[in-house]
Write an enzyme that holds these catalytic residues in place. Structure first.
Site, PDB file in Angstrom:
ATOM      1  N   ARG A 106      -3.108  -2.229 -18.174  1.00 47.90           N
ATOM      2  CA  ARG A 106      -4.340  -1.445 -18.120  1.00 47.90           C
ATOM      3  C   ARG A 106      -4.252  -0.438 -16.976  1.00 47.90           C
ATOM      4  NH1 ARG A 106      -8.184  -3.255 -21.541  1.00 47.90           N
ATOM      5  NH2 ARG A 106      -9.754  -2.029 -20.440  1.00 47.90           N
ATOM      6  N   GLU A 158      -0.201   4.942  -0.350  1.00 48.75           N
ATOM      7  CA  GLU A 158      -0.933   6.196  -0.501  1.00 48.75           C
ATOM      8  C   GLU A 158       0.021   7.388  -0.418  1.00 48.75           C
ATOM      9  OE1 GLU A 158      -4.181   6.492   2.183  1.00 48.75           O
ATOM     10  OE2 GLU A 158      -5.394   5.006   1.126  1.00 48.75           O
ATOM     11  N   TYR A 214       0.862  -1.185   0.000  1.00 45.32           N
ATOM     12  CA  TYR A 214       0.000   0.000   0.000  1.00 45.32           C
ATOM     13  C   TYR A 214       0.897   1.233   0.000  1.00 45.32           C
ATOM     14  CZ  TYR A 214      -5.047  -0.651   0.344  1.00 45.32           C
ATOM     15  OH  TYR A 214      -6.368  -0.863   0.062  1.00 45.32           O
ATOM     16  N   LYS A 258      -3.660  -0.093 -25.020  1.00 42.66           N
ATOM     17  CA  LYS A 258      -3.933   0.248 -26.426  1.00 42.66           C
ATOM     18  C   LYS A 258      -2.625   0.310 -27.224  1.00 42.66           C
ATOM     19  CE  LYS A 258      -8.281   2.632 -25.362  1.00 42.66           C
ATOM     20  NZ  LYS A 258      -8.239   2.913 -23.898  1.00 42.66           N
ATOM     21  N   THR A 297      -4.658   6.367 -21.494  1.00 40.83           N
ATOM     22  CA  THR A 297      -4.464   5.046 -20.930  1.00 40.83           C
ATOM     23  C   THR A 297      -3.047   4.599 -21.256  1.00 40.83           C
ATOM     24  OG1 THR A 297      -5.371   4.070 -22.950  1.00 40.83           O
ATOM     25  CG2 THR A 297      -6.888   4.353 -21.089  1.00 40.83           C
ATOM     26  N   ASP A 357      -7.295  13.878 -24.931  1.00 36.06           N
ATOM     27  CA  ASP A 357      -7.453  12.483 -24.522  1.00 36.06           C
ATOM     28  C   ASP A 357      -6.885  11.631 -25.645  1.00 36.06           C
ATOM     29  OD1 ASP A 357      -8.252   9.916 -23.895  1.00 36.06           O
ATOM     30  OD2 ASP A 357     -10.220  10.529 -23.135  1.00 36.06           O
TER      31      ASP A 357
END
Length: 420
Positions: free
Chosen positions: A236, A57, A55, A230, A227, A201
């Site tokens: 992803r 954060e 983790y 692609k 992203t 985008d």
């Protein structure tokens, strides 16, 4: 032969069998969905490391958890590689995917009820560009521009008129079904005149930009959202890149604004993909994607297919099957049975409903990653033609024949990252 996933097979044989079936499906079929690709074995390995256990954060040097010595270096590596590859001042590699990345843009620059502007979904835009069924169209006042009916190209007269009339806080350029080069400079002039934050985008074309096969938006826009899969051939995930003046607002919007701990295994895989995209071989791949798409478009036109805008400049082809008298959904499902994986898609000014549209959308990233070249595109077009004709005639035997031919060619071009 040793099982490719021995621990998974021992623990959960049912799921292991499904993974194996998917591996065979990806190996044997001609994948033409333009948003899909094959990642390298290195990207796959990074995605499955013990980084899954952490983790983290916060941001490098500013975490809310201890034990981040290695994680900070991994995230910094990904950030620096993104900045170098795309020539940007700032990069945030923590967004979980493209839609959350776009939501962070809204959180950074707009407030609920503000006007935002993007391409209409039926014209080739994305849900998160202010379309009504999306949260972005519910929380904000979305206005949409489109393409000209006679050319299929973005109507910049309409874009400017709307922008000056509505004065949106944010303008999105880019989309999911745009087969032509995006004129970022024209959007930049309009956004400056309207006093709007301009966001490119580039989720679909990020790999083409990185490889020099599509112009970069960076000199003309405030923020780049993308992203990492692609055409970029990563995991992803997503990234936000910007000028330095917007760095603080974007970082705060991603964390703590929208999400908690980043997915460190994805961050590592993004770093690997960015390293791969900086190699000369990736530049060759990006240009080959475009060359293949153009060759495929020409072969389809020669077979009487109606292509939106008359062709393509990038990786994507949008076809209106109305002249073939076969709806897009029927054609897509038939092609799937023939081993040719596409998606049904609305076309501009489509008289049919979105879930049963007139068109199909195809692209060349996956087949290019397998090594297919322009010399194979006439055969691909012939298979599509035969598949659509068989769909119209209800000829299942013809579809099975095509599937066998497709599998034979795919066997000669092993897919990157697959164990089969």
């Amino acid at each position: 032969m040793t099982a490719p996933h021995p621990a998974l097979a021992a623990t959960d044989p049912e799921l292991a069998a499904l993974v194996g079936a998917e591996e065979r499906l990806q190996a044997e079929t001609l994948r033409l969905i333009p948003s899909e690709n094959y990642v390298s074995r290195a990207v796959l390995e990074a995605s499955g490391t013990v980084l899954q256990n952490k983790y983290s954060e916060g941001y490098p040097g500013r975490r809310y958890y201890e034990g981040q010595q290695n994680i900070d270096r991994i995230e910094t590596l990904a950030v620096e590689r993104a900045k170098a590859l795309f020539g940007v001042d700032h990069a945030n590699v923590q967004p979980y995917s493209g839609s959350p990345a776009n939501l962070a843009v809204y959180l950074a620059f707009a407030r609920p009820g503000d006007t935002v502007m993007g391409m209409a979904l039926p014209m080739g835009g994305h849900l998160t560009h202010g379309w009504g069924v999306s949260a972005t169209g519910t929380w904000f006042h979305g206005v949409q521009y489109g393409v000209r009916q006679d050319t299929g190209l973005i109507d910049f007269d309409q874009v400017r008129e709307l922008a000056l009339k509505e004065r949106p806080k944010v303008i999105f350029c880019g989309g999911t079904a745009l087969p032509r080069t995006i004129d970022f400079a024209a959007f930049g002039e309009i956004a400056r005149e309207a006093g709007a934050v301009l966001v490119a985008d580039v989720a679909h074309i990020a790999g083409l930009i990185a490889g020099g096969a599509h112009p970069s938006p960076v000199p003309h826009v405030d923020v780049v959202s993308t992203t990492t899969h692609k055409t970029l051939r990563g995991p992803r995930g997503a990234m936000l890149m910007s000028r330095e003046e917007h760095a603080k607002a974007l970082d705060k919007a991603v964390f703590p604004g929208l999400q908690g701990g980043p997915h460190n295994q994805t961050t590592a895989a993004v770093a690997v993909a960015l390293h791969e995209a900086a190699q000369p071989s990736f530049r060759h791949y990006a240009h080959a994607v475009v060359a293949n798409a153009k060759a495929l478009a020409e072969a389809l036109l020669a077979r009487g297919f109606d292509l939106v805008s008359g062709g393509t400049d990038n990786h994507l082809i949008l076809m209106d099957l109305t002249p073939k008298e076969v709806p897009g959904k029927i054609a897509a499902k038939a092609l799937d049975r023939a081993g040719i994986v596409v998606n049904y898609n609305t076309v501009p000014y489509d008289p049919r409903k979105p879930f049963d549209p007139s068109g199909i959308r195809i692209g060349t990233p996956s087949l290019t990653s397998r090594g297919l070249g322009t010399e194979h595109m006439a055969q691909v077009a012939a298979w599509i033609d035969r598949g659509v004709a068989a769909a119209g005639a209800g000829d299942e035997d013809a579809l099975l024949t095509v599937r066998a031919e497709v599998a034979e060619l795919m066997a000669a071009f092993p897919a990157p990252g697959l164990p089969v």
